[in-house]
Motif scaffolding. Structure first.
Motif, PDB file in Angstrom:
ATOM      1  N   GLU A  77      -4.069   1.641  28.152  1.00 15.20           N
ATOM      2  CA  GLU A  77      -3.520   2.573  28.409  1.00 15.20           C
ATOM      3  C   GLU A  77      -1.857   3.056  28.782  1.00 15.20           C
ATOM      4  OE1 GLU A  77      -2.120   6.901  28.284  1.00 15.20           O
ATOM      5  OE2 GLU A  77      -1.378   4.785  29.805  1.00 15.20           O
ATOM      6  N   VAL A 134      -8.609   2.079  29.497  1.00 17.06           N
ATOM      7  CA  VAL A 134      -7.966   2.074  30.518  1.00 17.06           C
ATOM      8  C   VAL A 134      -6.953   1.180  30.819  1.00 17.06           C
ATOM      9  CG1 VAL A 134      -7.400   3.052  33.024  1.00 17.06           C
ATOM     10  CG2 VAL A 134      -9.450   4.166  31.627  1.00 17.06           C
ATOM     11  N   VAL A 152      -5.992   9.770  34.046  1.00 14.86           N
ATOM     12  CA  VAL A 152      -6.374   9.174  32.972  1.00 14.86           C
ATOM     13  C   VAL A 152      -7.817   9.415  33.264  1.00 14.86           C
ATOM     14  CG1 VAL A 152      -7.040   6.731  32.729  1.00 14.86           C
ATOM     15  CG2 VAL A 152      -4.730   7.363  33.368  1.00 14.86           C
ATOM     16  N   THR A 167      -9.997   3.974  38.019  1.00 19.53           N
ATOM     17  CA  THR A 167     -10.891   5.609  36.861  1.00 19.53           C
ATOM     18  C   THR A 167     -12.285   5.108  36.716  1.00 19.53           C
ATOM     19  OG1 THR A 167      -8.446   5.001  36.347  1.00 19.53           O
ATOM     20  CG2 THR A 167     -10.293   6.015  34.844  1.00 19.53           C
TER      21      THR A 167
END
Lengths: 282, 354
Positions: free
Chosen positions: A216, A213, A151, A86
């Motif tokens: 997450e 993240v 994401v 990400t």
């Protein structure tokens, strides 16, 4: 604040006592932030903690069980892959876009600013279900790739803000023109001038994205579920089985997040130390 | 043929002309200033030469070749910015070497070049420092060195001294002129400071509202302004509005002035007479020299400027300014009545468009 500073400058030896409301505010804030973390740490090593103020005994049993959990390494690896991928994707998307908007398309900046608030406005459940429905064909359907895409959207503001502020602060337009007048093309300007100068922004963006993240849960659970189990998924699973083991997982998660943060900050400071060394060498 | 040639250059922003029909020839090795108030189009023109702004029409030729389609990084034109624009992440040496690295110059040669230009701007001992450790004046010298290191065909300076202290400004403009002459590098200098433009240029281009008002040597611009704008923008000029009358007389609202021959003007044509304050002599008694103008007034203001003292004199309701030096005038006091005298040659007559 200004008042206490001016008093200090008159007599540097005399410490100014903070007002009682200031002490209260700071203590309240520290308690609010620290109590859950400390409790989690303590709970992860407590034998029994429901009849007394402090636990009745201490044990490392839950850590043993946490490390022995069948999915432990895989979920950890998946979480790291997800977070780092990400960061990489957002960097590749955000840095050139922000640079472009700041130097060539200044009029589009307000639009981009608004666009970057949108992810906060969309409930994650809606985002996840919508993406699952639209991209319901292989190889994207319910794949880790789709998850990374989702994401990236959700964590985009965390990368955008620091990068945008950093570019704003260095006056990218003039630096670009200076670079061009010296014969540099766009890539050379970005690589040699702009990126080194906005590195602090890039690093703090990466840190924010990583910590967001790494923890997450919603998107992962709704988009890929058990196919690509991440650390938070494992953690939630264990809250239903054993609270103490879940606490142990949380502590491990905190620790990893901190270690990675320190690593990112350390990498970032390498550029700065090079700078300080040259200054000292004079 | 001129080295740098701008022909009928036009630039519009939202339909408004920022630069209108700009044509100019710049000789090789000369220093040309674009001078004008903010918003007159001088910086826009400079940026079009650099390639940072696109032309809406017209051509720019450098050494005979059209450079309009060439991107800025391949024009071989150096630029110095008002905000210095040094790269904060690089040392002075790295900043100056940057352009040479882009040209893939061998390392040893880069070192030699960098040392040379740093010596030229007299800052050899700062090579290892970072820009934020230097003063504004030093930073701008480094920016100049950086632009010169690649030996560009043209050097552009965009208000390079505007962010500096008055003292540093005067020193640095002398330095710029010295280096420019030594290297004989073709230079375009943008400024809104008339003193700066007049003191360092071979040629001054006075601009207003996107148009060229006048092009000429500094003395020419000052002594023989073509337009009322130039006369008032460069230096100070008293303005007397009136109408021509006879061969060499202008009748104004409150005075009558003798001028040089008015054969180029119709009778009764509305004109403005411009007189520079330093051309006016101040006398306590009327001692008329033959053919001179002599007008009576009362001192309203006295402003001390050091080398000169500027008087504001009320002449029948109009404020006329006159400069006196301590050496050749008796002391003047407020409300003193005196005579202002100047020869017809000091009067410049221009038609007033109604």
């Amino acid at each position: 604040m200004a008042k206490s500073r001016s008093t200090q400058s008159r007599d540097p030896n005399k410490r100014v006592r903070p007002a009682s409301w200031q002490i209260f505010m700071v203590s309240f804030f520290l308690l609010y932030m620290l109590v859950p973390i400390i409790s989690t740490y303590v709970f992860s090593v407590a034998t029994r903690w429901d009849r007394t103020i402090l636990p009745e005994g201490y044990t490392l049993e839950f850590y043993k069980r946490a490390f022995a959990a069948s999915y432990f390494t895989i979920t950890l690896r998946n979480s790291l892959i997800l977070s780092l991928a990400t960061i990489l994707v957002s960097l590749l998307v955000i840095v050139p876009t922000v640079y472009w908007v700041h130097t060539r398309l200044v009029g589009a900046k307000p639009l981009l600013d608004i666009l970057m608030i949108l992810p906060f406005g969309i409930p994650m459940v809606v985002l996840a279900l919508a993406l699952v429905q639209v991209y319901n064909f292989p190889p994207l359907a319910r794949s880790p790739t789709l998850l990374i895409g989702a994401v990236v959207i959700y964590s985009m503001p965390f990368m955008y803000r620091p990068v945008s502020n950093a570019i704003q602060a260095v006056d990218a337009q003039v630096l670009t023109e200076a670079g061009q007048s010296l014969g540099a093309n766009v890539f050379q300007v970005l690589y040699r001038i702009i990126i080194p100068n906005i590195l602090p922004g890039i690093l703090s963006g990466s840190l924010l994205v990583f910590s967001t993240v790494f923890a997450e849960y919603t998107l992962t659970s709704l988009i890929v579920g058990a196919k690509f189990k991440t650390f938070p998924l494992l953690l939630v699973e264990f809250t239903r089985i054993n609270g103490n083991v879940a606490s142990a997982f949380s502590v491990i998660s905190f620790t990893i997040a901190w270690l990675v943060s320190i690593l990112i900050l350390w990498v970032g400071s390498m550029g700065n130390t090079k700078r300080t060394k040259t200054i000292r060498a004079r | 043929m001129a080295y740098l040639e701008l022909k009928n250059v036009n630039k519009y922003y939202a339909g408004v002309a920022a630069v209108h029909d700009f044509s100019l020839d710049i000789e090789k090795g000369s220093l040309v200033s674009f001078l004008g108030p903010s918003g007159c189009g001088k910086t826009t023109t400079l940026r079009m030469i650099a390639g940072f702004e696109q032309l809406d029409s017209g051509t720019i030729r450098l050494d005979g070749n059209d450079i309009v389609p060439v991107p800025p990084n391949r024009r071989d034109i150096g630029m110095v910015f008002q905000s210095y624009a040094l790269f904060p992440n690089m040392t002075v040496r790295e900043n100056v070497a940057f352009g040479l690295e882009m040209k893939k110059t061998p390392k040893a040669e880069i070192k030699k070049h960098v040392d040379n230009v740093l010596e030229m701007v007299r800052l050899q001992d700062t090579a290892k420092r970072f820009p934020h450790q230097l003063s504004g004046g030093q930073q701008q010298r480094i920016a100049l060195a950086r632009a010169l290191a690649v030996q560009p065909r043209v050097l552009l300076l965009d208000e390079p001294l505007s962010a500096l202290d008055a003292e540093v400004r005067v020193v640095l403009r002398g330095e710029i002129r010295r280096i420019q002459s030594e290297l004989a590098i073709t230079t375009v200098y943008v400024t809104h400071d008339q003193e700066e433009a007049l003191s360092i240029s071979d040629k001054v281009v006075v601009m207003n509202k996107g148009l060229i008002e006048q092009v000429g040597a500094p003395e020419e611009i000052y002594r023989a302004p073509n337009t009322r704008f130039v006369a008032t923008f460069i230096g100070t000029a008293n303005q007397f509005l009136g109408k021509t009358s006879g061969k060499n007389m202008v009748v104004c609202n409150n005075v009558e002035l003798f001028t040089n021959s008015l054969t180029d003007f119709k009778t009764d044509q509305p004109v403005v007479v411009l007189v520079r304050p330093e051309n006016i002599q101040v006398q306590a008694e009327q001692s008329r020299q033959k053919g001179w103008n002599s007008i009576h007034g009362e001192v309203e203001t006295i402003t001390f400027h050091g080398a000169i003292t500027r008087l504001g004199v009320n002449v029948n309701g109009q404020r006329v300014v006159a400069d006196i030096t301590v050496a050749n005038t008796q002391p003047v006091s407020l409300n003193q009545k005196l005579w202002l005298q100047f020869p017809p040659e000091a009067c410049q007559v221009m038609v007033v468009e109604e």
